[in-house]
Scaffold this motif. Sequence first.
Motif, PDB file in Angstrom:
ATOM      1  N   ASP A  67       0.897  -1.382  -0.011  1.00 34.36           N
ATOM      2  CA  ASP A  67      -0.056  -0.009   0.011  1.00 34.36           C
ATOM      3  C   ASP A  67       0.839   1.284  -0.027  1.00 34.36           C
ATOM      4  N   ALA A  68       1.900   1.349   0.723  1.00 33.88           N
ATOM      5  CA  ALA A  68       2.926   2.557   0.802  1.00 33.88           C
ATOM      6  C   ALA A  68       3.466   2.674  -0.669  1.00 33.88           C
ATOM      7  N   LEU A  69       3.850   1.597  -1.060  1.00 35.89           N
ATOM      8  CA  LEU A  69       4.744   1.646  -2.358  1.00 35.89           C
ATOM      9  C   LEU A  69       3.450   2.167  -3.398  1.00 35.89           C
ATOM     10  N   LYS A  70       2.517   1.687  -3.505  1.00 37.87           N
ATOM     11  CA  LYS A  70       1.480   2.362  -4.450  1.00 37.87           C
ATOM     12  C   LYS A  70       1.264   3.742  -4.198  1.00 37.87           C
ATOM     13  N   HIS A  71       0.902   4.243  -3.036  1.00 33.21           N
ATOM     14  CA  HIS A  71       0.538   5.441  -2.910  1.00 33.21           C
ATOM     15  C   HIS A  71       1.545   6.591  -3.106  1.00 33.21           C
ATOM     16  N   ARG A  72       2.737   6.124  -2.433  1.00 28.49           N
ATOM     17  CA  ARG A  72       4.037   6.980  -2.524  1.00 28.49           C
ATOM     18  C   ARG A  72       4.452   7.165  -3.862  1.00 28.49           C
ATOM     19  N   ALA A  73       4.565   5.879  -4.810  1.00 27.10           N
ATOM     20  CA  ALA A  73       5.030   5.652  -6.058  1.00 27.10           C
ATOM     21  C   ALA A  73       3.998   6.725  -6.865  1.00 27.10           C
ATOM     22  N   ALA A  74       2.787   6.988  -6.630  1.00 29.95           N
ATOM     23  CA  ALA A  74       1.805   7.420  -7.291  1.00 29.95           C
ATOM     24  C   ALA A  74       2.157   8.937  -7.337  1.00 29.95           C
ATOM     25  N   ASP A  75       2.441   9.314  -6.212  1.00 27.93           N
ATOM     26  CA  ASP A  75       3.073  10.789  -6.178  1.00 27.93           C
ATOM     27  C   ASP A  75       4.143  11.319  -7.207  1.00 27.93           C
ATOM     28  N   ALA A  76       5.032  10.108  -7.169  1.00 27.39           N
ATOM     29  CA  ALA A  76       6.270  10.420  -7.991  1.00 27.39           C
ATOM     30  C   ALA A  76       5.784  10.367  -9.559  1.00 27.39           C
ATOM     31  N   HIS A  77       4.908   9.329  -9.719  1.00 27.77           N
ATOM     32  CA  HIS A  77       4.556   9.125 -11.161  1.00 27.77           C
ATOM     33  C   HIS A  77       3.650  10.321 -11.503  1.00 27.77           C
ATOM     34  N   ARG A  78       2.772  11.150 -10.590  1.00 28.91           N
ATOM     35  CA  ARG A  78       2.052  12.279 -10.912  1.00 28.91           C
ATOM     36  C   ARG A  78       3.045  13.538 -11.349  1.00 28.91           C
ATOM     37  N   ASP A  79       4.139  13.588 -10.517  1.00 30.95           N
ATOM     38  CA  ASP A  79       5.031  14.481 -11.166  1.00 30.95           C
ATOM     39  C   ASP A  79       6.115  14.191 -12.250  1.00 30.95           C
ATOM     40  N   GLY A  80       5.901  12.881 -12.692  1.00 28.14           N
ATOM     41  CA  GLY A  80       6.919  12.614 -14.185  1.00 28.14           C
ATOM     42  C   GLY A  80       8.079  12.201 -13.753  1.00 28.14           C
ATOM     43  N   ARG A  81       8.317  11.724 -12.571  1.00 26.90           N
ATOM     44  CA  ARG A  81       9.765  11.589 -12.146  1.00 26.90           C
ATOM     45  C   ARG A  81      10.049   9.973 -12.538  1.00 26.90           C
ATOM     46  N   ARG A  82      11.463   9.962 -12.554  1.00 22.02           N
ATOM     47  CA  ARG A  82      11.894   8.364 -13.038  1.00 22.02           C
ATOM     48  C   ARG A  82      12.128   8.078 -11.650  1.00 22.02           C
ATOM     49  N   ILE A  83      11.726   6.478 -11.349  1.00 20.06           N
ATOM     50  CA  ILE A  83      11.766   5.972 -10.276  1.00 20.06           C
ATOM     51  C   ILE A  83      12.579   4.585 -10.159  1.00 20.06           C
ATOM     52  N   LEU A  84      13.559   4.568  -9.193  1.00 19.95           N
ATOM     53  CA  LEU A  84      14.534   3.484  -8.952  1.00 19.95           C
ATOM     54  C   LEU A  84      14.063   2.524  -7.899  1.00 19.95           C
ATOM     55  N   ILE A  85      14.100   1.337  -8.131  1.00 19.69           N
ATOM     56  CA  ILE A  85      13.536   0.485  -7.419  1.00 19.69           C
ATOM     57  C   ILE A  85      14.753  -0.748  -7.658  1.00 19.69           C
ATOM     58  N   TYR A  86      14.893  -1.551  -6.343  1.00 17.14           N
ATOM     59  CA  TYR A  86      15.881  -2.727  -6.314  1.00 17.14           C
ATOM     60  C   TYR A  86      14.785  -3.970  -5.896  1.00 17.14           C
ATOM     61  N   PRO A  87      14.377  -4.601  -7.007  1.00 20.41           N
ATOM     62  CA  PRO A  87      13.234  -5.667  -6.942  1.00 20.41           C
ATOM     63  C   PRO A  87      13.321  -6.704  -5.993  1.00 20.41           C
ATOM     64  N   GLU A  88      14.739  -7.065  -5.656  1.00 21.29           N
ATOM     65  CA  GLU A  88      15.022  -7.989  -4.619  1.00 21.29           C
ATOM     66  C   GLU A  88      14.979  -7.516  -3.131  1.00 21.29           C
ATOM     67  N   GLY A  89      14.919  -6.324  -2.780  1.00 21.11           N
ATOM     68  CA  GLY A  89      14.551  -5.625  -1.817  1.00 21.11           C
ATOM     69  C   GLY A  89      15.845  -5.821  -0.657  1.00 21.11           C
ATOM     70  N   ASN A  90      16.934  -6.474  -0.937  1.00 19.02           N
ATOM     71  CA  ASN A  90      18.038  -6.562  -0.194  1.00 19.02           C
ATOM     72  C   ASN A  90      19.342  -6.470  -0.798  1.00 19.02           C
ATOM     73  N   LEU A  91      20.245  -6.337  -0.196  1.00 17.94           N
ATOM     74  CA  LEU A  91      21.745  -6.524  -0.837  1.00 17.94           C
ATOM     75  C   LEU A  91      22.199  -7.778  -0.901  1.00 17.94           C
ATOM     76  N   ALA A  92      22.554  -8.293  -2.153  1.00 10.90           N
ATOM     77  CA  ALA A  92      22.956  -9.552  -2.482  1.00 10.90           C
ATOM     78  C   ALA A  92      24.475  -9.686  -2.682  1.00 10.90           C
ATOM     79  N   ARG A  93      25.054 -10.876  -2.290  1.00  9.93           N
ATOM     80  CA  ARG A  93      26.347 -10.916  -2.637  1.00  9.93           C
ATOM     81  C   ARG A  93      26.656 -11.347  -3.925  1.00  9.93           C
ATOM     82  N   VAL A  94      27.847 -10.919  -4.342  1.00 15.03           N
ATOM     83  CA  VAL A  94      28.237 -11.324  -5.856  1.00 15.03           C
ATOM     84  C   VAL A  94      27.899 -12.896  -6.026  1.00 15.03           C
TER      85      VAL A  94
END
Length: 264
Positions: free
Chosen positions: A127-154
């Motif tokens: 829900d937080a992702l949906k609503h806060r990302a909607a604000d960025a989308h409304r402003d026409g901004r590019r959005i960076l996301i890390y789909p794994e959600g965590n730092l992975a070892r090589v």
Amino acid sequence: MRSFAFNLAYWVLSIGYTLAAVIAALAPGRKATGWIIRRYVKRMVQAMRLLAGIRVRYRGEDRLPPGAFILAAKHQSWGDGFTVYDRFEDLAFVTGDHLEKFPLMATVLRKLGAIVVNNCGGREARDALKHRAADAHRDGRRILIYPEGNLARVGEKFRYRSGVWHMYRDFDMPVVPVATNLGVFWPQEAFEKKPGVATLEFLDPIPTGLPKDEFLARLEAAVEGRTAELVAEATGQPVTPAVQVPTPDELRRAQTLASASGAS
């Protein structure tokens, strides 16, 4: 000595620029705060090159589509955010709520319009992702996301979470996969750095309209496949596919269940 010099510069720059950004946050809008953070990012990338000996090479910027889009990136290093943010003028980014534990950082994140979500995932995070990302989308901004959600070892990967697909579907925006081998030179949050030329590559955008399973499979194949090639390029070793491992949250849940079973 390189690692010590860089880590000293890291903390001096981080503290100094965070304090400056908090003061800038008193001004209306996010322009002043954004300017401070962009200066901070540039100084960090410069410190990586001059002190740690890590030069970042960018590829594929000609593939970036016009207008707003989503960047879905591999996350191997604490330096990943600096290297991506440095290429964009007004980038919104998704980050875990662990950063909000630092009061000054929470102030800066809110002012920047960062998309802060619960690290543990679940409905509240979606829900937080949906609503806060909607604000960025409304402003026409590019959005960076890390789909794994965590730092992975090589050489490792986590399960790709569906949050990126929800943004892709809801906002009808193309997604640009991003591969990197920065973790070879700055592994996760490690103190020790290894000098060399790291590569960050923007891959072909994924067009809108794909169903969830097809989209996530295509995204993971692009990011992980090219990342494995970049790691091989940096290390001189054969291309080796990443091995999927449990996330820290999944490990904690498994340990909790095991403890509960043992107690009963």
